[in-house]
Design a protein around this motif. Structure first.
Motif, PDB file in Angstrom:
ATOM      1  N   GLU A 376      -7.204 -33.309   1.960  1.00  0.00           N
ATOM      2  CA  GLU A 376      -6.365 -33.927   0.938  1.00  0.00           C
ATOM      3  C   GLU A 376      -6.462 -35.446   0.998  1.00  0.00           C
ATOM      4  O   GLU A 376      -6.579 -36.030   2.084  1.00  0.00           O
ATOM      5  N   ARG A 377      -6.364 -36.029  -0.194  1.00  0.00           N
ATOM      6  CA  ARG A 377      -6.182 -37.470  -0.322  1.00  0.00           C
ATOM      7  C   ARG A 377      -5.018 -37.702  -1.270  1.00  0.00           C
ATOM      8  O   ARG A 377      -5.051 -37.292  -2.431  1.00  0.00           O
ATOM      9  N   ILE A 378      -3.980 -38.346  -0.782  1.00  0.00           N
ATOM     10  CA  ILE A 378      -2.778 -38.592  -1.572  1.00  0.00           C
ATOM     11  C   ILE A 378      -2.664 -40.090  -1.797  1.00  0.00           C
ATOM     12  O   ILE A 378      -2.441 -40.869  -0.865  1.00  0.00           O
ATOM     13  N   GLY A 379      -2.828 -40.503  -3.043  1.00  0.00           N
ATOM     14  CA  GLY A 379      -2.693 -41.901  -3.409  1.00  0.00           C
ATOM     15  C   GLY A 379      -1.394 -42.151  -4.138  1.00  0.00           C
ATOM     16  O   GLY A 379      -0.575 -41.248  -4.338  1.00  0.00           O
ATOM     17  N   GLY A 380      -1.195 -43.383  -4.549  1.00  0.00           N
ATOM     18  CA  GLY A 380       0.034 -43.712  -5.258  1.00  0.00           C
ATOM     19  C   GLY A 380       0.174 -42.976  -6.575  1.00  0.00           C
ATOM     20  O   GLY A 380       1.254 -42.515  -6.935  1.00  0.00           O
ATOM     21  N   ASN A 381      -0.927 -42.826  -7.318  1.00  0.00           N
ATOM     22  CA  ASN A 381      -0.899 -42.136  -8.603  1.00  0.00           C
ATOM     23  C   ASN A 381      -2.043 -41.127  -8.729  1.00  0.00           C
ATOM     24  O   ASN A 381      -2.406 -40.732  -9.833  1.00  0.00           O
ATOM     25  N   SER A 382      -2.596 -40.697  -7.597  1.00  0.00           N
ATOM     26  CA  SER A 382      -3.702 -39.746  -7.649  1.00  0.00           C
ATOM     27  C   SER A 382      -3.587 -38.749  -6.514  1.00  0.00           C
ATOM     28  O   SER A 382      -2.947 -39.019  -5.485  1.00  0.00           O
ATOM     29  N   TYR A 383      -4.245 -37.622  -6.711  1.00  0.00           N
ATOM     30  CA  TYR A 383      -4.240 -36.565  -5.699  1.00  0.00           C
ATOM     31  C   TYR A 383      -5.561 -35.826  -5.754  1.00  0.00           C
ATOM     32  O   TYR A 383      -6.043 -35.457  -6.836  1.00  0.00           O
ATOM     33  N   TYR A 412      -8.172 -32.250  -8.706  1.00  0.00           N
ATOM     34  CA  TYR A 412      -7.970 -33.702  -8.760  1.00  0.00           C
ATOM     35  C   TYR A 412      -7.003 -34.014  -9.886  1.00  0.00           C
ATOM     36  O   TYR A 412      -7.117 -33.494 -11.008  1.00  0.00           O
ATOM     37  N   ARG A 413      -6.045 -34.884  -9.603  1.00  0.00           N
ATOM     38  CA  ARG A 413      -5.044 -35.287 -10.594  1.00  0.00           C
ATOM     39  C   ARG A 413      -4.883 -36.802 -10.554  1.00  0.00           C
ATOM     40  O   ARG A 413      -4.833 -37.401  -9.481  1.00  0.00           O
ATOM     41  N   GLY A 422       5.174 -44.072 -24.772  1.00  0.00           N
ATOM     42  CA  GLY A 422       6.493 -43.905 -24.162  1.00  0.00           C
ATOM     43  C   GLY A 422       6.580 -42.802 -23.142  1.00  0.00           C
ATOM     44  O   GLY A 422       7.632 -42.623 -22.517  1.00  0.00           O
ATOM     45  N   GLY A 423       5.494 -42.028 -22.943  1.00  0.00           N
ATOM     46  CA  GLY A 423       5.549 -40.892 -22.031  1.00  0.00           C
ATOM     47  C   GLY A 423       4.570 -41.038 -20.868  1.00  0.00           C
ATOM     48  O   GLY A 423       3.753 -41.959 -20.812  1.00  0.00           O
ATOM     49  N   GLN A 424       4.666 -40.099 -19.933  1.00  0.00           N
ATOM     50  CA  GLN A 424       3.830 -40.088 -18.736  1.00  0.00           C
ATOM     51  C   GLN A 424       2.611 -39.209 -18.982  1.00  0.00           C
ATOM     52  O   GLN A 424       2.731 -38.052 -19.387  1.00  0.00           O
ATOM     53  N   LEU A 425       1.405 -39.747 -18.729  1.00  0.00           N
ATOM     54  CA  LEU A 425       0.159 -39.019 -18.940  1.00  0.00           C
ATOM     55  C   LEU A 425      -0.477 -38.713 -17.594  1.00  0.00           C
ATOM     56  O   LEU A 425      -0.590 -39.575 -16.729  1.00  0.00           O
ATOM     57  N   GLU A 426      -0.914 -37.450 -17.454  1.00  0.00           N
ATOM     58  CA  GLU A 426      -1.569 -37.016 -16.225  1.00  0.00           C
ATOM     59  C   GLU A 426      -2.823 -36.228 -16.581  1.00  0.00           C
ATOM     60  O   GLU A 426      -2.792 -35.327 -17.425  1.00  0.00           O
ATOM     61  N   LEU A 427      -3.944 -36.554 -15.910  1.00  0.00           N
ATOM     62  CA  LEU A 427      -5.206 -35.855 -16.090  1.00  0.00           C
ATOM     63  C   LEU A 427      -5.448 -34.943 -14.898  1.00  0.00           C
ATOM     64  O   LEU A 427      -5.057 -35.254 -13.770  1.00  0.00           O
ATOM     65  N   GLN A 428      -6.131 -33.808 -15.147  1.00  0.00           N
ATOM     66  CA  GLN A 428      -6.417 -32.850 -14.082  1.00  0.00           C
ATOM     67  C   GLN A 428      -7.829 -32.304 -14.235  1.00  0.00           C
ATOM     68  O   GLN A 428      -8.254 -31.933 -15.337  1.00  0.00           O
ATOM     69  N   LEU A 429      -8.543 -32.261 -13.104  1.00  0.00           N
ATOM     70  CA  LEU A 429      -9.849 -31.624 -13.016  1.00  0.00           C
ATOM     71  C   LEU A 429      -9.766 -30.553 -11.938  1.00  0.00           C
ATOM     72  O   LEU A 429      -9.222 -30.802 -10.845  1.00  0.00           O
ATOM     73  N   ALA A 447     -10.925 -29.036 -17.327  1.00  0.00           N
ATOM     74  CA  ALA A 447     -10.397 -30.394 -17.393  1.00  0.00           C
ATOM     75  C   ALA A 447      -9.242 -30.393 -18.375  1.00  0.00           C
ATOM     76  O   ALA A 447      -9.332 -29.778 -19.449  1.00  0.00           O
ATOM     77  N   GLY A 448      -8.155 -31.046 -18.015  1.00  0.00           N
ATOM     78  CA  GLY A 448      -6.986 -31.016 -18.877  1.00  0.00           C
ATOM     79  C   GLY A 448      -6.194 -32.306 -18.797  1.00  0.00           C
ATOM     80  O   GLY A 448      -6.383 -33.139 -17.903  1.00  0.00           O
ATOM     81  N   ALA A 449      -5.290 -32.459 -19.751  1.00  0.00           N
ATOM     82  CA  ALA A 449      -4.392 -33.613 -19.792  1.00  0.00           C
ATOM     83  C   ALA A 449      -3.014 -33.136 -20.228  1.00  0.00           C
ATOM     84  O   ALA A 449      -2.898 -32.244 -21.088  1.00  0.00           O
ATOM     85  N   ARG A 450      -1.972 -33.735 -19.633  1.00  0.00           N
ATOM     86  CA  ARG A 450      -0.590 -33.384 -19.986  1.00  0.00           C
ATOM     87  C   ARG A 450       0.208 -34.663 -20.180  1.00  0.00           C
ATOM     88  O   ARG A 450       0.133 -35.584 -19.354  1.00  0.00           O
ATOM     89  N   TRP A 451       0.986 -34.672 -21.262  1.00  0.00           N
ATOM     90  CA  TRP A 451       1.816 -35.830 -21.611  1.00  0.00           C
ATOM     91  C   TRP A 451       3.267 -35.372 -21.697  1.00  0.00           C
ATOM     92  O   TRP A 451       3.586 -34.373 -22.360  1.00  0.00           O
TER      93      TRP A 451
END
Length: 767
Positions: A376-383, A412-413, A422-429, A447-451
Motif C-alpha cells: 500500500e501507498r497512502i498519500g494525502g489525496n491518493s491511494y 488506485y484512487r 462545487g463537489g469532490q471528484l475522485e478517479l479510480q483505476l 477506470a471510473g470517476a465519481r463526483w
C-alpha cells in the motif's frame, strides 16, 4: 545534626545491591529451567515476610551531595570513642548518596575493622522507586560487600522479594537464603494483610554478576500457600530481557487424541528475535511438534508458526482410515513492514496438509484458509494497493481446483484537492486477475470517476448529489466449469460502460421527548442508471447478496464490481434516534421501488426480485454498559413474513454477563444458489461471578435448521453443534481455568465427544 561525609570512592549502585539485591527478580519476562545448579533438597528454616513493615515516615534532613564520593548524613545524636575508634549515630539516622536514600534507628561504624552496621527499621530507596526494608545490615566501609537480615524489597511495580538473610560478596555476587518472590498484592481491598495468590519460594537464590544471571536452589511455585509446582534448576537473566527456558505446560483431554501435555520451550536468539518450540504428547495419537519464530526488524515485524506430526488420516467421507501413515501439519505466517510514512507491506499465509488437521488438534475451526499480501501507498489525496490472495478450502464438498487465486489486484484512487463544480471528484483505476487450476479464469480492468456534492438547504435538509461513470473490460475462459450459469458470463473479451446519477435527501427533526432528545430523519434517494450489460460479464465478486439496512441506500447494492444494478429506483425510509444519559435507542427502516419493469438481476429470495423490495430494518438499544441489543430483520413485501430475523444481545457487567444470539434466514428460494441456503441457529454464552475472583462460564451453539428450510441439511430442527462449560479464577496476577467442551459432529478424524483443558497463567512473569 547533619553534615556531608567525604569518603573513599565507592559506587552507589553496589551499596543499593547490597541491601536490595533482589530487585532483579522483577525483571524476568520468562523463567528458564536449566540444570547448571544443584537441586538437592535443603531444609528451610524461618519464613520470609512479604508484608511491609510499619515504619513511620520521617522528614529528610540529610543534605544533598554534589560529588559521587560524597555521602549526605544526618542524625539526632553522634558519639565517637577515640579509644575504640567507633562512631555511633542514633535517632532518625539518614544517609543519601547519588539519589539513594537510607534511614535507620542506629548506625555504627567501626573504623578499625571497617565494619558498618545499620539497625532498626532500616529503609532504603533508590531513584527507580524501589524500596528495601531490613532489621539489620552489615557492610564494609568500602560499601562493596555486606549482609542484611530479614530483607524485604518492594519494587516500583508492586512486586516483592523477601529473604531471611542476604549476602553481597566483594566480586559483586549476591546470595539470598530462604527467599520468596511475588508480584501479587499482599493486602486485601480493606488494607488487611493477606497471602499472595502465588509466590516463588527458594532455599537459596544466587546472583552471578559476571554472567548477569540469577540461579535458584530448591525453588517451587506456591499457589494459595500450597507448594504445587517444583522448579528444579530454575534460572533467568538478571535484567528485563527474556531468558531461554521452559514455560508453563498446557494440559488437555479429548476423545480424538486422549490425554495431551504440551511443554513449551522458549529460546531467546537475540534481543529482537526468539523461537518457542512446543512438543505435544498424546496417549491416543502420535506426538506433534509446534514451533513459533518471531522477529522484529527496523521496518516491521513478522512471525512464523507451524505444527507437524506423522500419523494416519481419516477421510472426510467417512471411509475406513488409511493404514499408511503420512506427514500432517499446518503452517502460518504474518507480518507488516513500514518502509516509509507512505509505503507499507502486509502479508499473511496459511496452509494445511489436509482438511481435518486443524479440527483434529483444535487449532482452528475455520473452514477456509486464506493467504494474502498487500503493498500500500497512502498519500494525502491518493491511494495505491497492489494485492493478491489464494484460498485453501477445508469444506467437505468443495473442490480445491475451483478455489480462486487472485494475482494481482491493483487499485488506485486519486482525489482532487480542489472542488470541481462545487463537489469532490475522485478517479479510480482497478484491475484483477483470477485463476483456477480446474475452473474458470477471469481478468478484469476498469477506470471510473465519481463526483459528490453535499449541501444544506434553507429548511435544514441535507442533500447529496452523486454522478458516476465507469468503463470495464473483461476476459474469461473455461466458463463452463463454473457450476452456476448466472456466474459464468461469456467466454472471450467483453466490455461495458456504466453511468449513474443519484440524489439523496435527509431531513432531520430534533426535539425533546420523555426526558431525552429524539431525532426523526426521513430519507429519500433517487438513483437512475441506463441499461447495463451484466449477464455477459463473469461474476466473481458480487455473489451471495442479501438486502439489509447497510446496503439499502447504496448506489450499487451489489457487494462487488462485477454486477451493477441498472434502471431507475426510489428508496425511502426513516431513521429514529432517542437518547438520554446512559440510554439510547436507534432504529432505521426502509424499502425501495424500481421504476422500470425490467427483470431483476438479483437472485430469488434476496428481497429485490420484484419491483417493490422487501422491508428491511435495524433497531439497537443500549443502556449504559449493561445492555446492548441489536435486531435486524427483513419482511416480505406481500405478506410481511419474516425472511431474515437476527437478534444479538449482551447483558450484564464485566464479571457477570450473558451473550445471546439468534438468526433465521427464510428466503423462500426455489433454486438454491451459492451461500444462499436457509438456516436457523441459536447461540448463547455467558459468565457468572460466584465469588470474588471466581466465575463459571459457558457457551453453546444449536442448529435449528430443518429439512423444510434446507433440503441438503441432515438436521432435525434441534441439533447441538458444540458447547463448553468451565470454571475460572482471575485476580491481579493469577489466572486459572478448567474447561469442558463437547462436540456433536464428526469431521474426518476430528471425532465428536468430550474434551477437557486446564490453563494456568502467572501474570507479570511472562508465562
Amino acid at each position: 545534626m547533619s553534615w556531608t561525609l567525604f569518603h573513599r570512592a565507592a559506587r552507589a549502585r553496589p551499596f543499593w545491591l547490597a541491601t536490595a539485591s533482589g530487585a532483579a527478580l522483577a525483571a524476568c519476562p520468562v523463567l528458564a529451567q536449566t540444570n547448571d545448579e544443584s537441586t538437592q533438597s535443603v531444609e528451610v528454616t524461618g519464613q520470609p515476610n512479604l508484608q511491609t513493615p510499619d515504619v513511620a515516615p520521617t522528614t529528610t534532613d540529610a543534605p544533598a551531595v554534589q560529588a559521587e564520593d560524597q555521602i549526605g548524613f544526618a542524625a539526632d545524636a553522634m558519639n565517637y570513642d577515640s579509644d575504640t575508634e567507633v562512631v555511633i549515630a542514633e535517632g532518625n539516622v539518614q544517609m543519601n548518596r547519588e539519589a539513594i536514600e537510607m534511614r535507620s534507628d542506629k548506625v555504627t561504624w567501626d573504623r578499625k575493622t571497617g565494619k558498618v552496621f545499620a539497625e532498626g527499621n532500616v529503609v532504603i530507596k533508590n531513584p527507580e522507586g524501589d524500596t528495601a526494608y531490613g532489621d539489620k545490615i552489615e557492610l564494609t566501609d568500602s560499601l562493596r560487600d555486606g549482609v542484611v537480615e530479614n530483607l524485604l524489597v518492594v519494587l516500583d511495580n508492586g512486586s516483592r522479594l523477601a529473604a531471611i538473610k542476604g549476602t553481597r560478596f566483594d566480586n559483586g555476587n549476591i546470595e539470598l537464603e530462604n527467599a520468596a518472590y511475588t508480584p501479587c498484592p499482599v493486602e486485601d481491598d480493606e488494607g488487611c494483610p493477606k497471602n499472595p495468590s502465588w509466590q516463588i519460594r527458594a532455599v537459596k537464590v544466587v546472583y552471578d554478576r559476571a554472567k548477569n544471571k540469577i540461579r535458584y536452589k530448591g525453588a517451587r511455585v506456591e499457589i494459595f500457600g500450597l507448594p504445587l509446582i517444583p522448579l528444579p534448576g530454575l534460572s533467568h537473566p538478571a535484567n528485563q530481557q527474556a531468558g531461554s527456558g521452559l514455560l508453563v505446560p498446557e494440559i488437555r483431554l479429548d476423545r480424538s487424541n486422549g490425554f495431551e501435555i504440551a511443554v513449551p520451550y522458549y529460546l531467546r536468539l537475540a534481543p529482537d528475535r526468539d523461537i518457542t518450540i512446543t512438543p505435544h504428547v498424546f496417549t491416543s495419537a502420535a506426538p506433534m511438534i509446534e514451533g513459533e519464530f518471531r522477529a522484529l526488524t527496523d521496518i516491521g515485524s513478522f512471525r512464523i508458526n507451524g505444527y507437524a506430526t506423522y500419523g494416519s488420516l481419516v477421510p472426510l467421507t467417512g471411509e475406513d482410515p488409511d493404514s499408511q501413515k503420512r506427514f500432517r501439519g499446518y503452517l502460518e505466517s504474518a507480518g507488516k513492514f513500514q518502509f516509509d510514512p507512505r509505503w507499507s507491506l502486509t502479508y499473511s499465509g496459511r496452509i494445511a496438509t489436509d482438511r481435518t488437521f486443524m479440527r483434529r488438534y483444535d487449532i482452528s475451526r475455520d473452514d477456509r484458509l486464506r493467504s494474502t499480501f498487500e503493498l500500500e501507498r497512502i498519500g494525502g489525496n491518493s491511494y495505491l494497493s497492489i494485492a493478491g490472495w489464494a484460498t485453501q478450502t477445508l469444506r467437505r464438498n468443495d473442490e480445491q481446483g475451483q478455489q480462486p487465486i487472485a494475482l494481482p489486484i491493483i487499485d488506485y484512487r486519486q482525489r482532487f484537492a480542489d472542488p470541481i463544480l462545487g463537489g469532490q471528484l475522485e478517479l479510480q483505476l482497478n484491475t484483477l486477475a483470477i485463476g483456477r487450476t480446474q475452473g474458470q479464469d477471469t481478468q478484469r480492468a476498469f477506470a471510473g470517476a465519481r463526483w459528490d456534492l453535499r449541501g444544506l438547504t434553507g429548511l435544514g435538509q441535507e442533500v447529496t448529489l452523486t454522478a458516476l461513470v465507469r468503463g470495464d473490460v473483461y476476459h474469461s475462459d473455461e466458463n463452463l466449469l463454473t457450476a452456476i450459469p448466472g456466474y459464468r458470463g461469456k467466454s472471450g473479451w467483453q466490455a461495458r460502460g456504466i453511468a449513474a446519477i443519484a440524489a439523496d435527501m435527509r431531513w432531520p427533526f430534533v426535539g425533546e421527548f420523555a426526558g431525552g432528545t429524539q431525532t426523526l430523519t426521513p430519507r429519500v434517494q433517487i438513483v437512475a442508471t441506463p441499461p447495463i450489460e451484466n449477464i455477459d460479464i463473469p461474476n466473481e465478486d458480487s455473489r451471495a447478496f442479501d438486502l439489509e439496512d447497510s446496503n439499502l441506500f447504496a448506489i450499487n447494492r451489489f457487494n462487488g464490481h462485477d454486477r451493477f444494478e441498472d434502471g431507475a429506483r426510489i428508496t425511502y425510509g426513516v431513521e429514529w434516534n432517542y437518547s438520554r444519559p446512559g440510554f439510547n435507542i436507534s432504529s432505521v427502516v426502509g424499502q425501495s421501488y424500481r421504476l422500470s419493469d425490467k427483470p431483476s438481476l438479483f437472485p430469488d429470495g434476496t428481497g429485490l426480485t420484484d419491483r417493490t423490495s422487501d422491508i428491511v430494518g435495524r433497531t439497537t438499544v443500549a443502556y449504559k454498559d449493561f445492555l446492548r441489543l441489536t435486531h435486524r430483520y427483513r419482511l416480505d413485501k406481500d405478506n410481511l413474513a419474516i425472511r431474515r430475523n437476527e437478534f444479538d444481545a449482551t447483558i450484564g457487567s464485566r464479571s457477570t454477563y450473558a451473550v445471546l444470539g439468534y438468526s433465521r434466514l427464510n428466503r423462500d428460494i426455489l433454486l438454491l444458489g451459492e451461500d444462499l441456503q436457509d438456516r436457523e441457529e441459536a447461540r448463547v454464552g455467558g459468565r457468572v461471578a460466584v465469588a470474588k475472583s471466581w466465575s463459571i462460564f459457558g457457551s453453546a451453539i444449536v442448529d435449528l435448521t430443518q429439512q423444510s428450510d434446507d433440503p441438503l441439511s441432515d438436521a432435525d430442527g434441534f441439533e447441538p453443534i458444540r458447547h463448553r462449560l468451565g470454571v475460572a479464577y482471575d485476580d491481579e496476577c493469577l489466572s486459572i481455568a478448567l474447561t469442558w467442551r463437547r462436540d456433536y459432529a464428526d469431521t474426518g478424524d476430528a471425532r465428536r465427544g468430550n474434551s477437557f483443558s486446564f490453563r494456568i497463567a502467572f501474570r507479570n512473569l511472562g508465562f
